[in-house]
Design a protein around this motif. Structure first.
Motif, PDB file in Angstrom:
ATOM      1  N   PRO A  97      32.887   2.506  -5.851  1.00 48.42           N
ATOM      2  CA  PRO A  97      33.541   2.146  -7.118  1.00 48.42           C
ATOM      3  C   PRO A  97      32.603   1.423  -8.072  1.00 48.42           C
ATOM      4  CG  PRO A  97      34.289   0.709  -5.358  1.00 48.42           C
ATOM      5  CD  PRO A  97      33.480   1.782  -4.700  1.00 48.42           C
ATOM      6  N   ASP A  98      32.558   1.921  -9.298  1.00 47.09           N
ATOM      7  CA  ASP A  98      31.697   1.284 -10.297  1.00 47.09           C
ATOM      8  C   ASP A  98      32.481   0.398 -11.270  1.00 47.09           C
ATOM      9  OD1 ASP A  98      33.014   3.255 -11.678  1.00 47.09           O
ATOM     10  OD2 ASP A  98      31.237   3.995 -12.734  1.00 47.09           O
ATOM     11  N   GLN A  99      33.811   0.297 -11.096  1.00 46.56           N
ATOM     12  CA  GLN A  99      34.617  -0.573 -11.955  1.00 46.56           C
ATOM     13  C   GLN A  99      35.634  -1.333 -11.095  1.00 46.56           C
ATOM     14  OE1 GLN A  99      34.140  -1.009 -15.265  1.00 46.56           O
ATOM     15  NE2 GLN A  99      32.441   0.470 -15.199  1.00 46.56           N
ATOM     16  N   ALA A 100      35.780  -2.609 -11.362  1.00 45.11           N
ATOM     17  CA  ALA A 100      36.794  -3.432 -10.692  1.00 45.11           C
ATOM     18  C   ALA A 100      37.128  -4.608 -11.597  1.00 45.11           C
ATOM     19  CB  ALA A 100      36.301  -3.922  -9.331  1.00 45.11           C
ATOM     20  N   SER A 101      38.337  -5.104 -11.471  1.00 42.78           N
ATOM     21  CA  SER A 101      38.739  -6.222 -12.332  1.00 42.78           C
ATOM     22  C   SER A 101      39.872  -7.004 -11.693  1.00 42.78           C
ATOM     23  CB  SER A 101      39.183  -5.713 -13.714  1.00 42.78           C
ATOM     24  OG  SER A 101      40.377  -4.953 -13.596  1.00 42.78           O
ATOM     25  N   CYS A 102      40.087  -8.202 -12.202  1.00 44.75           N
ATOM     26  CA  CYS A 102      41.246  -9.005 -11.834  1.00 44.75           C
ATOM     27  C   CYS A 102      41.628  -9.886 -13.014  1.00 44.75           C
ATOM     28  CB  CYS A 102      40.977  -9.864 -10.594  1.00 44.75           C
ATOM     29  SG  CYS A 102      39.804 -11.215 -10.853  1.00 44.75           S
ATOM     30  N   LYS A 144      22.763   4.245  -2.751  1.00 49.27           N
ATOM     31  CA  LYS A 144      22.414   4.282  -4.166  1.00 49.27           C
ATOM     32  C   LYS A 144      23.477   3.612  -5.051  1.00 49.27           C
ATOM     33  CE  LYS A 144      19.499   8.411  -4.131  1.00 49.27           C
ATOM     34  NZ  LYS A 144      19.278   9.753  -4.735  1.00 49.27           N
ATOM     35  N   GLY A 145      24.612   3.310  -4.466  1.00 47.27           N
ATOM     36  CA  GLY A 145      25.691   2.699  -5.229  1.00 47.27           C
ATOM     37  C   GLY A 145      25.655   1.178  -5.196  1.00 47.27           C
ATOM     38  N   ARG A 146      26.349   0.593  -6.144  1.00 48.55           N
ATOM     39  CA  ARG A 146      26.543  -0.863  -6.186  1.00 48.55           C
ATOM     40  C   ARG A 146      28.039  -1.092  -6.409  1.00 48.55           C
ATOM     41  NH1 ARG A 146      22.309  -0.108  -4.468  1.00 48.55           N
ATOM     42  NH2 ARG A 146      20.276  -0.948  -5.097  1.00 48.55           N
ATOM     43  N   SER A 147      28.722  -1.510  -5.353  1.00 49.81           N
ATOM     44  CA  SER A 147      30.185  -1.553  -5.383  1.00 49.81           C
ATOM     45  C   SER A 147      30.713  -2.700  -6.238  1.00 49.81           C
ATOM     46  CB  SER A 147      30.739  -1.693  -3.966  1.00 49.81           C
ATOM     47  OG  SER A 147      32.137  -1.885  -4.013  1.00 49.81           O
ATOM     48  N   ALA A 148      31.443  -2.338  -7.283  1.00 49.47           N
ATOM     49  CA  ALA A 148      32.095  -3.363  -8.110  1.00 49.47           C
ATOM     50  C   ALA A 148      33.167  -4.102  -7.315  1.00 49.47           C
ATOM     51  CB  ALA A 148      32.719  -2.696  -9.338  1.00 49.47           C
ATOM     52  N   THR A 194      26.261 -11.632  -7.237  1.00 45.00           N
ATOM     53  CA  THR A 194      25.859 -11.728  -5.839  1.00 45.00           C
ATOM     54  C   THR A 194      25.222 -10.419  -5.389  1.00 45.00           C
ATOM     55  OG1 THR A 194      27.684 -13.256  -5.418  1.00 45.00           O
ATOM     56  CG2 THR A 194      26.681 -12.189  -3.496  1.00 45.00           C
ATOM     57  N   LEU A 195      25.788  -9.313  -5.852  1.00 47.02           N
ATOM     58  CA  LEU A 195      25.292  -7.979  -5.503  1.00 47.02           C
ATOM     59  C   LEU A 195      24.390  -7.478  -6.631  1.00 47.02           C
ATOM     60  CD1 LEU A 195      25.706  -5.802  -3.262  1.00 47.02           C
ATOM     61  CD2 LEU A 195      27.452  -4.811  -4.761  1.00 47.02           C
ATOM     62  N   PRO A 196      23.101  -7.318  -6.389  1.00 45.66           N
ATOM     63  CA  PRO A 196      22.184  -6.857  -7.453  1.00 45.66           C
ATOM     64  C   PRO A 196      22.650  -5.526  -8.040  1.00 45.66           C
ATOM     65  CG  PRO A 196      20.960  -7.608  -5.535  1.00 45.66           C
ATOM     66  CD  PRO A 196      22.390  -7.561  -5.114  1.00 45.66           C
ATOM     67  N   GLY A 197      22.498  -5.409  -9.343  1.00 46.38           N
ATOM     68  CA  GLY A 197      22.849  -4.174 -10.015  1.00 46.38           C
ATOM     69  C   GLY A 197      24.258  -4.144 -10.574  1.00 46.38           C
ATOM     70  N   THR A 198      25.026  -5.189 -10.319  1.00 47.77           N
ATOM     71  CA  THR A 198      26.371  -5.273 -10.910  1.00 47.77           C
ATOM     72  C   THR A 198      26.344  -6.200 -12.119  1.00 47.77           C
ATOM     73  OG1 THR A 198      26.993  -7.077  -9.406  1.00 47.77           O
ATOM     74  CG2 THR A 198      27.545  -4.837  -8.730  1.00 47.77           C
ATOM     75  N   LYS A 199      27.268  -5.948 -13.052  1.00 51.24           N
ATOM     76  CA  LYS A 199      27.373  -6.747 -14.267  1.00 51.24           C
ATOM     77  C   LYS A 199      28.787  -7.311 -14.383  1.00 51.24           C
ATOM     78  CE  LYS A 199      23.941  -3.963 -16.749  1.00 51.24           C
ATOM     79  NZ  LYS A 199      23.690  -3.108 -17.949  1.00 51.24           N
ATOM     80  N   VAL A 244      27.585   0.507  -9.860  1.00 53.61           N
ATOM     81  CA  VAL A 244      26.899   1.799  -9.943  1.00 53.61           C
ATOM     82  C   VAL A 244      27.587   2.744  -8.969  1.00 53.61           C
ATOM     83  CG1 VAL A 244      24.717   3.044  -9.660  1.00 53.61           C
ATOM     84  CG2 VAL A 244      24.724   0.680 -10.521  1.00 53.61           C
ATOM     85  N   SER A 245      28.052   3.875  -9.463  1.00 50.58           N
ATOM     86  CA  SER A 245      28.747   4.829  -8.595  1.00 50.58           C
ATOM     87  C   SER A 245      27.746   5.663  -7.802  1.00 50.58           C
ATOM     88  CB  SER A 245      29.649   5.741  -9.424  1.00 50.58           C
ATOM     89  OG  SER A 245      28.878   6.523 -10.317  1.00 50.58           O
TER      90      SER A 245
END
Length: 393
Positions: A252-257, A210-214, A284-289, A200-201
């Protein structure tokens, strides 16, 4: 021990050495990185000419993305059908030849693709020539496949390889060996995964809560994946290509590997996949998918009784040229994985000796290994053609 045939081919190979090196220099001095279609086709044109001179029927299979694949066939008077496989693409960008052209110093040759694997391709050509010029014709068919895209997993040639694998009795892959006595009868298989995190950005200065860091969630997942090594000995989880949203003042609301998973057995590869899915099943971090996507690569090349039989025959031929051969498993993949997946008994790393693969500054070929390993291949083909038939892998 039966008399090795390889010792009769060694003097022939030694007589070929000067011409072999001239032809090798010609091929190495053509840029032919994967996808460099013009260079690939130039290399294939030379190989087509040289195989035609040996009375092979040669066909080219064009591919817009990678250039031509080459298939050559010659009929004999026997029953066994033997397949030789090698690739002409390298890992290097255009201009590699200008930076490091073919050169020999103190018995060591350098140049892009000199060991991986243009020297194996040329050596295989001369192994066939040695057989034919000695008068050997007790093969049902000699089949050659030189492909153009092995370095990226053979996406355009794997179907061709698998088709031909069903038509022959034995496969010999001329990938290089790291030591004079080395062969390969097992390789890891590989699967590729992409792990994507959605968060969530939020403004990182005004209301970061208010954010949820990807990125933070991805960090937790990377550590969890790294810890899987303790649960799966011999399996590797290699994490690469990390990325995320780049705006510095936004959570950041998007991250990948990307993840490369390698294992020596299909069972271990599948178990590793299940473990990755378990890691991706919760946050682990609530609000992330979390989304995990798998692309299956080459299947593991596992030893079979038929491959063990081939190895024993190779050991006999090794004695004829002064080599006490032994087989080792390899973590890297090759077209041997594809051939074994198609059910074809296959031996790998039958090519010449060298090292430094994928590093232009240090890639090298031990020139003196060419006649020895070439005579080994010729002797092995001879012995396989006269051996008792076996069920496929």
């Amino acid at each position: 021990m039966p008399q090795p045939y390889s010792q009769t081919y060694l003097p022939l190979f030694q007589s070929y050495q000067d011409e072999l090196l001239q032809r090798l220099a010609l091929l190495v001095n053509i840029d032919s990185g994967t996808g460099q279609v013009e260079g690939i086709n130039q290399v294939m044109a030379h190989l087509q000419q040289w195989l035609t001179e040996l009375d092979f029927i040669v066909t080219l299979h064009p591919n817009d993305e990678f250039g031509a694949n080459l298939v050559a066939r010659r009929q004999g008077k026997g029953t066994r059908k033997i397949l030789l496989v090698g690739h002409v693409d390298t890992v290097y960008a255009a201009g590699a030849v200008q930076a490091q052209p073919f050169a020999i110093q103190d018995g060591v040759a350098h140049g892009p693709g000199v060991i991986d694997m243009k020297s194996g391709v040329v050596m295989g050509l001369y192994a066939l020539r040695a057989l034919l010029e000695s008068g050997f014709d007790q093969f049902g068919e000699l089949v050659v496949v030189w492909n153009n895209d092995e370095e990226v997993g053979s996406p355009g040639s794997s179907a061709l390889l698998q088709q031909i694998a069903h038509e022959v009795d034995y496969g010999l892959v001329l990938e290089p060996s790291g030591k004079p006595t080395g062969l390969t009868q097992a390789r890891k298989g590989a699967d590729k995964y992409v792990l994507e995190i959605s968060g969530v950005s939020a403004h990182s200065g005004v209301e970061p809560y208010k954010g949820r860091s990807a990125v933070i969630e991805l960090a937790h997942k990377i550590l969890a994946i790294q810890n899987l090594h303790a649960l799966f000995p011999g399996v590797t989880f290699n994490i690469t290509r990390l990325s995320s949203s780049e705006t510095l003042n936004i959570v950041p609301d998007q991250a990948s590997c990307h993840i490369s998973v390698r294992a020596f057995s299909l069972q271990a590869l599948e178990a590793a996949g299940e473990a990755l899915n378990e890691v991706a099943s919760s946050s682990t971090l609530p609000g992330t998918k979390i989304k995990l996507t798998c692309t299956h690569g080459r299947r593991p090349y596992e030893p079979t009784p038929a491959v063990s039989h081939m190895l024993e025959l190779a050991k006999i031929e090794g004695e004829g040229v002064g080599l006490k051969l032994h087989a080792e498993p390899k973590g890297g993949v090759s077209d041997a994985n594809n051939l074994m997946a198609a059910g074809l008994p296959t031996l790998d790393t039958l090519g010449p000796v060298g090292g430094g693969m994928h590093n232009l500054d240090i890639e090298h070929l031990r020139v003196a290994s060419l006649p020895v390993r070439g005579a080994l291949v010729a002797g092995l083909i001879h012995r396989l053609c006269l051996s008792e038939p076996l069920h496929k892998a």
